[in-house]
Design an enzyme around this catalytic site. Structure first.
Site, mmCIF file in Angstrom:
data_model
loop_
_atom_site.group_PDB
_atom_site.id
_atom_site.type_symbol
_atom_site.label_atom_id
_atom_site.label_comp_id
_atom_site.label_asym_id
_atom_site.label_seq_id
_atom_site.Cartn_x
_atom_site.Cartn_y
_atom_site.Cartn_z
ATOM 1 N N SER A 1 0.865 -1.184 0.000
ATOM 2 C CA SER A 1 0.000 0.000 0.000
ATOM 3 C C SER A 1 0.898 1.229 0.000
ATOM 4 O O SER A 1 2.124 1.111 -0.083
ATOM 5 C CB SER A 1 -0.953 -0.031 1.179
ATOM 6 O OG SER A 1 -0.211 0.020 2.358
ATOM 7 N N LYS B 1 -6.566 8.842 -6.664
ATOM 8 C CA LYS B 1 -6.586 7.680 -5.773
ATOM 9 C C LYS B 1 -8.031 7.217 -5.670
ATOM 10 O O LYS B 1 -8.879 7.882 -5.065
ATOM 11 C CB LYS B 1 -6.036 8.041 -4.396
ATOM 12 C CG LYS B 1 -5.952 6.835 -3.478
ATOM 13 C CD LYS B 1 -5.161 7.169 -2.216
ATOM 14 C CE LYS B 1 -4.890 5.941 -1.372
ATOM 15 N NZ LYS B 1 -6.097 5.254 -0.926
HETATM 16 S S1 IVH Z 1 -0.509 2.325 -6.390
HETATM 17 C C1 IVH Z 1 2.780 -0.028 -4.314
HETATM 18 N N1 IVH Z 1 -2.274 3.911 -7.493
HETATM 19 O O1 IVH Z 1 -4.673 2.884 -2.611
HETATM 20 C C2 IVH Z 1 1.640 0.872 -4.520
HETATM 21 N N2 IVH Z 1 -2.922 2.712 -5.545
HETATM 22 O O2 IVH Z 1 -2.641 2.670 -0.054
HETATM 23 C C3 IVH Z 1 0.479 0.224 -5.098
HETATM 24 N N3 IVH Z 1 -5.240 3.083 -4.881
HETATM 25 O O3 IVH Z 1 -3.939 -0.475 -1.983
HETATM 26 C C4 IVH Z 1 -0.684 1.077 -5.193
HETATM 27 N N4 IVH Z 1 -5.779 4.448 -6.502
HETATM 28 O O4 IVH Z 1 -6.016 0.061 -3.335
HETATM 29 C C5 IVH Z 1 -2.019 3.055 -6.497
HETATM 30 N N5 IVH Z 1 -3.743 5.300 -8.618
HETATM 31 C C6 IVH Z 1 -3.494 4.450 -7.620
HETATM 32 C C7 IVH Z 1 -4.464 4.118 -6.649
HETATM 33 C C8 IVH Z 1 -4.130 3.237 -5.625
HETATM 34 C C9 IVH Z 1 -6.206 3.803 -5.416
HETATM 35 C C10 IVH Z 1 -5.399 2.282 -3.628
HETATM 36 C C11 IVH Z 1 -4.927 0.864 -3.721
HETATM 37 C C12 IVH Z 1 -3.847 0.723 -2.713
HETATM 38 C C13 IVH Z 1 -4.055 1.900 -1.820
HETATM 39 C C14 IVH Z 1 -2.713 2.449 -1.389
#
Ligand code: IVH
Length: 602
Positions: free
Chosen positions: A9, A43
């Site tokens: 995350s 996000k």
């Molecule tokens: S990248 C290693 N990009 O937010 C990073 N996450 O706390 C992987 N999320 O578990 C995540 N939009 O469920 C990423 N554009 C985005 C996102 C995103 C929502 C969520 C995802 C993740 C949490 C991160």
């Protein structure tokens, strides 16, 4: 089910200052400025999943779980918009991203749940997991939506060749998976400096209220994959990315009162009057309370502190009261004992309470009449709201049946013009010839709209047959939720006197049979089509297929259920085939199906 590579995350920041600090720490790790720029994307506020494609075919969906092991959600394959069952190229790759319910899907999900006597989802985020998980135990699918934000190559088939996150996302989009690039203004952007990133964060924040889904922040990532590698990972999150969290779309306020409104078909809906509170840029004064059961199940009281939730363009909703903050001034909410509009009796047998008079009684009469003469029903477009009001006032119209016995004098008095009266008479004459589906629809029977009215009319053929049908017979109509059949049967019976008036006035009571359908090869068949059409059916989209099925005397449906009798499985057909096989439904190839309807393939 184990993840191929852990699903991490992101760490959070909550202000411009914290963002600058994060940027500085990233530069320290890279020993200099971020050369490849920052990728900035919304996000998404849903649930993280990994979608595994083998040789271009979607084979597995896995929830994030604890990041190392997640639950198998593959039963939901075929119900997630944005995750095609087949990619543009036969590659083996895992696409990662967020599944969510858009505002429209959230509304549909709750409609479906109400119709199936399940508890409504309190907000889209909670609803997402429920929609994906329930697929094994439910007979109906709740559509959700996927947006990718990452990918992992699972073999060396040459997929994911880009050197940056943005290039990988372009590649994923080219394979046919949805990314936020498809949402106006919300797609990924690459910026050179943290100042530019901050400006983009503000832009995305401003977009938030108009997006069709909820976002809870903005994600910033070092775009160059080489720089991501250098920056590295902490235990739970990467150093190369950060979530800039936005203030929650949930605020606390006070429930001041409950209003009861009566809708078109006599549904009595409670609405919360709130102490005005600003939620995500707009002031909220009212929120839906769904139905009386929602009030009792959540033990809601006047003067309670409540959480108000808003996401995208969803109507504000109340979540459960904050019981710890309940004061001595809390007062029980009085549930109506009579229809708030007409004072008549109410039917409290279902979760939704209804005026027992429904649309045919005095209650909701004007709304019901406006609906009846609407374009998709009787199409008497000259009879606007003002004329209808005048006719009701004058005592000339007490139900839709009365419209057909209006005299020229009565119409001229209401319309204050003889010329208009003549036009109206012509339109009323023409309305008598409308097919049964529209005449039936104009009755405003509870829990039926255009689509179901059409299904009912096609299934029974005549108004007499509809009236003779009991709940069991109605439950056999394609697309009609069995749980709703008793109520529909009851309301059809109650509409008896109006139906008789219509019949006596010469209104058509028969559904015209599509040409050739009387002895069509698909008579009595309920057909679902899945996958792409080839061979003799090449180039036919779903609408073309529906028309073909109906021409051949069959009924077309979108999802496989117990009522389905034939599944046409085209190229890349997916989970529907498994389901059809489980239910013992005949599965035909495109060629086999084409042979059956050959005479209709002109
Ligand atoms: S990248 C290693 N990009 O937010 C990073 N996450 O706390 C992987 N999320 O578990 C995540 N939009 O469920 C990423 N554009 C985005 C996102 C995103 C929502 C969520 C995802 C993740 C949490 C991160």
């Amino acid at each position: 089910m184990a993840h191929t590579v852990p699903m991490l995350s992101l760490d959070n920041v909550f202000s411009a200052e914290e963002l600058v600090k994060w940027g500085a720490s990233l530069e320290r790790r890279l020993d200099g400025p971020v050369a490849g720029g920052f990728a900035v994307e919304p996000k998404l506020d849903g649930m993280a999943i990994a979608a595994r494609y083998r040789d271009g075919r979607l084979v597995q969906l896995v929830g994030r779980g604890d990041g190392r092991v997640g639950e198998d959600l593959s039963a939901a394959i075929g119900t997630v918009v944005g995750l095609p069952e087949r990619l543009a190229r036969p590659v083996t790759v895992e696409v990662r991203g967020e599944v969510l319910l858009t505002a429209a899907q959230f509304e549909t999900a709750n409609e479906l749940r109400l119709a199936n006597k399940a508890k409504v989802f309190s907000n889209p985020r909670n609803g997402t997991a429920g929609s994906l998980r329930g697929m094994k135990s439910r007979s109906y699918a709740i559509p959700t939506t996927f947006f990718a934000y990452g990918a992992v190559a699972l073999d060396d088939s040459g997929v994911l060749t880009g050197a940056s996150h943005s290039a990988v996302m372009d590649e994923i989009a080219a394979l046919g998976v949805q990314t936020t690039a498809s949402v106006d203004g919300a797609g990924l952007r690459v910026h050179a400096t943290i100042e530019e990133v901050q400006a983009r964060v503000e832009e995305v924040t401003a977009l938030r209220g108009s997006l069709p889904f909820g976002i809870d922040g903005v994600v910033i990532k070092a775009d160059a994959l080489a720089e991501q590698k250098t920056a590295g990972l902490a235990t739970r999150h990467p150093h190369w990315g950060i979530a800039y969290k936005l203030p929650p779309v949930e605020r606390q306020t006070k429930l001041l009162a409950v209003e009861w409104n009566v809708g078109r078909t006599g549904v009595i809906a409670p609405r919360a009057v709130l102490e005005p509170v600003e939620v995500d840029g707009s002031v909220v004064t009212y929120a839906t309370l769904h139905n009386p059961a929602f009030i009792t199940k959540n033990d809601l009281m006047i003067n309670d502190t409540v959480n108000v939730y808003k996401a995208g363009d969803v109507i504000p909703r109340i979540e459960a009261p904050v019981l710890a903050l309940r004061g001595p001034d809390a007062v029980a909410i009085e549930l109506p004992t009579a229809c708030p509009k007409c004072g008549g009796p109410i039917d409290t047998s279902g979760e939704r309470w209804e005026c027992a008079g429904g649309a045919s009684g005095g209650c909701g009469l004007l709304a019901a009449l406006s609906y009846a003469v609407g374009r998709d029903q009787l199409d008497i477009d000259g009879l606007g709201h003002t004329f209808l009001e005048a006719l009701v006032e004058a005592g000339d119209v007490a139900d839709v049946g009365d419209i057909f016995t209006l005299t020229r004098e009565q119409l001229a008095a209401a319309a204050r013009s003889e010329k208009r009266a003549d036009t109206l008479l012509t339109q009323i004459e023409a309305a008598k010839e409308k097919p049964l589906s529209r005449v039936f629809c104009s009755l405003g029977i509870v829990r039926t709209g255009r689509t179901l009215s059409r299904e009912i009319a096609r299934y029974f053929g005549t108004m007499d047959a509809i009236r003779a049908a009991d709940a069991d017979a109605l439950a056999r109509v394609p697309k009609l939720p069995a749980a709703n059949a008793p109520k529909i049967a009851e309301h059809i019976a109650a509409a008896g006197p109006v139906i008789e008036k219509l019949a006596a006035a010469g209104v058509n009571m028969v559904e015209p049979v599509a040409e050739g359908a009387a002895d069509g090869p698909l008579n009595g068949e309920v057909v679902v089509v899945t996958g792409g059409m080839n061979g003799p059916l090449a180039g036919r989209n779903r609408n073309d297929m529906r028309a073909l099925i109906e021409d051949a005397g069959g009924t077309s449906s979108g999802s496989v259920s117990k009522k389905t009798t034939i599944l046409v499985a085209g190229e890349n057909a997916g989970s529907k085939v498994t389901k059809a096989e489980e239910l013992g439904v005949t599965v035909l190839s495109e060629d086999e199906f084409a042979a059956r309807v050959a005479e209709f393939l002109g």
